[in-house]
Scaffold this motif. Sequence first.
Motif, PDB file in Angstrom:
ATOM      1  N   PRO A   1       0.658  -1.310  -0.273  1.00  0.00           N
ATOM      2  CA  PRO A   1      -0.281   0.068  -0.165  1.00  0.00           C
ATOM      3  C   PRO A   1       0.939   1.334   0.359  1.00  0.00           C
ATOM      4  O   PRO A   1       0.033   2.371  -0.486  1.00  0.00           O
ATOM      5  N   SER A   2       1.935   1.128   0.545  1.00  0.00           N
ATOM      6  CA  SER A   2       2.988   2.344   0.756  1.00  0.00           C
ATOM      7  C   SER A   2       3.494   2.428  -0.102  1.00  0.00           C
ATOM      8  O   SER A   2       4.807   3.570  -0.657  1.00  0.00           O
ATOM      9  N   GLU A   3       3.524   1.448  -1.647  1.00  0.00           N
ATOM     10  CA  GLU A   3       5.050   1.410  -2.261  1.00  0.00           C
ATOM     11  C   GLU A   3       4.099   2.173  -4.067  1.00  0.00           C
ATOM     12  O   GLU A   3       2.914   2.238  -4.157  1.00  0.00           O
ATOM     13  N   ASN A   4       5.890   3.383  -4.288  1.00  0.00           N
ATOM     14  CA  ASN A   4       5.330   3.191  -5.458  1.00  0.00           C
ATOM     15  C   ASN A   4       4.884   3.112  -6.446  1.00  0.00           C
ATOM     16  O   ASN A   4       6.631   1.742  -7.308  1.00  0.00           O
ATOM     17  N   LYS A   5       4.006   2.323  -7.290  1.00  0.00           N
ATOM     18  CA  LYS A   5       4.065   1.819  -8.626  1.00  0.00           C
ATOM     19  C   LYS A   5       4.762   2.397  -9.691  1.00  0.00           C
ATOM     20  O   LYS A   5       4.616   1.228 -10.280  1.00  0.00           O
ATOM     21  N   ASN A   6       4.550   3.172 -10.135  1.00  0.00           N
ATOM     22  CA  ASN A   6       5.346   3.559 -11.389  1.00  0.00           C
ATOM     23  C   ASN A   6       7.108   2.928 -11.549  1.00  0.00           C
ATOM     24  O   ASN A   6       7.634   2.935 -12.795  1.00  0.00           O
ATOM     25  N   LYS A   7       7.756   2.250 -10.239  1.00  0.00           N
ATOM     26  CA  LYS A   7       8.849   1.820 -10.650  1.00  0.00           C
ATOM     27  C   LYS A   7       8.483   0.655 -11.251  1.00  0.00           C
ATOM     28  O   LYS A   7       9.832   0.211 -12.179  1.00  0.00           O
ATOM     29  N   PHE A   8       7.924   0.117 -11.210  1.00  0.00           N
ATOM     30  CA  PHE A   8       6.881  -0.620 -12.043  1.00  0.00           C
ATOM     31  C   PHE A   8       6.933  -1.036 -13.232  1.00  0.00           C
ATOM     32  O   PHE A   8       7.140  -2.024 -14.391  1.00  0.00           O
ATOM     33  N   ILE A   9       5.923   0.031 -13.866  1.00  0.00           N
ATOM     34  CA  ILE A   9       5.843   0.666 -15.335  1.00  0.00           C
ATOM     35  C   ILE A   9       7.129   0.650 -16.116  1.00  0.00           C
ATOM     36  O   ILE A   9       7.001   0.439 -16.458  1.00  0.00           O
ATOM     37  N   ASN A  10       8.288   1.688 -15.002  1.00  0.00           N
ATOM     38  CA  ASN A  10       8.845   1.184 -16.060  1.00  0.00           C
ATOM     39  C   ASN A  10       9.735   0.162 -15.944  1.00  0.00           C
ATOM     40  O   ASN A  10      10.535   0.027 -17.574  1.00  0.00           O
ATOM     41  N   LEU A  11       9.724  -0.517 -15.235  1.00  0.00           N
ATOM     42  CA  LEU A  11      10.287  -1.851 -15.724  1.00  0.00           C
ATOM     43  C   LEU A  11       9.487  -2.667 -17.049  1.00  0.00           C
ATOM     44  O   LEU A  11       9.880  -3.577 -17.728  1.00  0.00           O
ATOM     45  N   PHE A  12       8.288  -2.406 -17.855  1.00  0.00           N
ATOM     46  CA  PHE A  12       7.199  -2.603 -18.032  1.00  0.00           C
ATOM     47  C   PHE A  12       8.112  -2.439 -19.584  1.00  0.00           C
ATOM     48  O   PHE A  12       7.741  -3.319 -20.373  1.00  0.00           O
ATOM     49  N   ARG A  13       8.465  -1.131 -19.012  1.00  0.00           N
ATOM     50  CA  ARG A  13       9.453  -0.802 -20.203  1.00  0.00           C
ATOM     51  C   ARG A  13      10.259  -1.695 -21.157  1.00  0.00           C
ATOM     52  O   ARG A  13      10.702  -2.144 -22.372  1.00  0.00           O
ATOM     53  N   LEU A  14      11.274  -2.113 -19.612  1.00  0.00           N
ATOM     54  CA  LEU A  14      12.545  -2.978 -20.315  1.00  0.00           C
ATOM     55  C   LEU A  14      12.195  -4.029 -20.244  1.00  0.00           C
ATOM     56  O   LEU A  14      12.715  -4.992 -21.133  1.00  0.00           O
ATOM     57  N   TYR A  15      11.091  -4.483 -20.395  1.00  0.00           N
ATOM     58  CA  TYR A  15      10.689  -5.899 -20.588  1.00  0.00           C
ATOM     59  C   TYR A  15       9.706  -6.032 -21.345  1.00  0.00           C
ATOM     60  O   TYR A  15       8.043  -6.418 -21.109  1.00  0.00           O
ATOM     61  N   ASP A  16       9.514  -5.546 -22.293  1.00  0.00           N
ATOM     62  CA  ASP A  16       8.045  -5.199 -23.475  1.00  0.00           C
ATOM     63  C   ASP A  16       7.918  -7.202 -23.429  1.00  0.00           C
ATOM     64  O   ASP A  16       6.193  -6.968 -23.750  1.00  0.00           O
ATOM     65  N   ASP A  17       8.456  -8.129 -23.745  1.00  0.00           N
ATOM     66  CA  ASP A  17       8.036  -9.212 -24.339  1.00  0.00           C
ATOM     67  C   ASP A  17       6.627  -9.463 -23.048  1.00  0.00           C
ATOM     68  O   ASP A  17       6.942 -10.832 -23.262  1.00  0.00           O
ATOM     69  N   ILE A  18       7.449  -9.479 -21.562  1.00  0.00           N
ATOM     70  CA  ILE A  18       6.581 -10.442 -20.544  1.00  0.00           C
ATOM     71  C   ILE A  18       4.970  -9.374 -20.282  1.00  0.00           C
ATOM     72  O   ILE A  18       5.015  -8.019 -20.041  1.00  0.00           O
ATOM     73  N   ASP A  19       3.975 -10.751 -20.133  1.00  0.00           N
ATOM     74  CA  ASP A  19       2.708 -10.168 -19.544  1.00  0.00           C
ATOM     75  C   ASP A  19       2.647  -9.394 -18.116  1.00  0.00           C
ATOM     76  O   ASP A  19       3.021 -10.767 -17.464  1.00  0.00           O
TER      77      ASP A  19
END
Length: 187
Positions: free
Chosen positions: A69-87
């Motif tokens: 709940p206290s975590e910033n989810k934007n750090k994961f959105i940046n990962l999505f860009r790095l690994y665009d082949d992962i669902d």
Amino acid sequence: IKARYKRKISNRNIIYYVSQPITDRSNIKNYLPIKFDEITVLHDIIKIIRKLIKNKVYKKIKLIIKTHPSENKNKFINLFRLYDDIDFEIDDDNKSTNKYVNNASYIIGMFSMFLVELSYRTNNVISYQPSKNDNYINLSKIKIIKSKKVLYDHLRLKIKIKQKKYKYQNSIEKLGKLIDKYTHDKA
């Protein structure tokens, strides 16, 4: 492994990753003297997923990230860009958590209390604490894996996990019903 325990390759294989905001708390003096965090663990899991798909162990794997709940989810959105082949998908609203947990092939985290709670609901919970030393955080009932190779081997086996009904499953709901029963009967 006997054939009856092998799981068919499916398009619905889900790894549910329970994150913890370790990097978000890195400014707290002596917060946790460990050599890994939620990002390094997630990178390892993603590399393992890619290897499992490349080696045709699974056709497809969906990675669902349960944020704290206290975590910033934007750090994961940046990962999505790095690994665009992962669902990927982020579970940050608690509305879909039960659905994801019930359908997850594996639930992987580090040492979160939510991971401990989930271990009372299902037996496919793994604590991944990549460390070369024995100083890991022990969680009762949860399998602790300390290396990427062992985690890969564990996920590669594709053992069909039978969902155990644990003694304390749905305990809060049962307790609530018990309280309701006795408070409404007396009123």
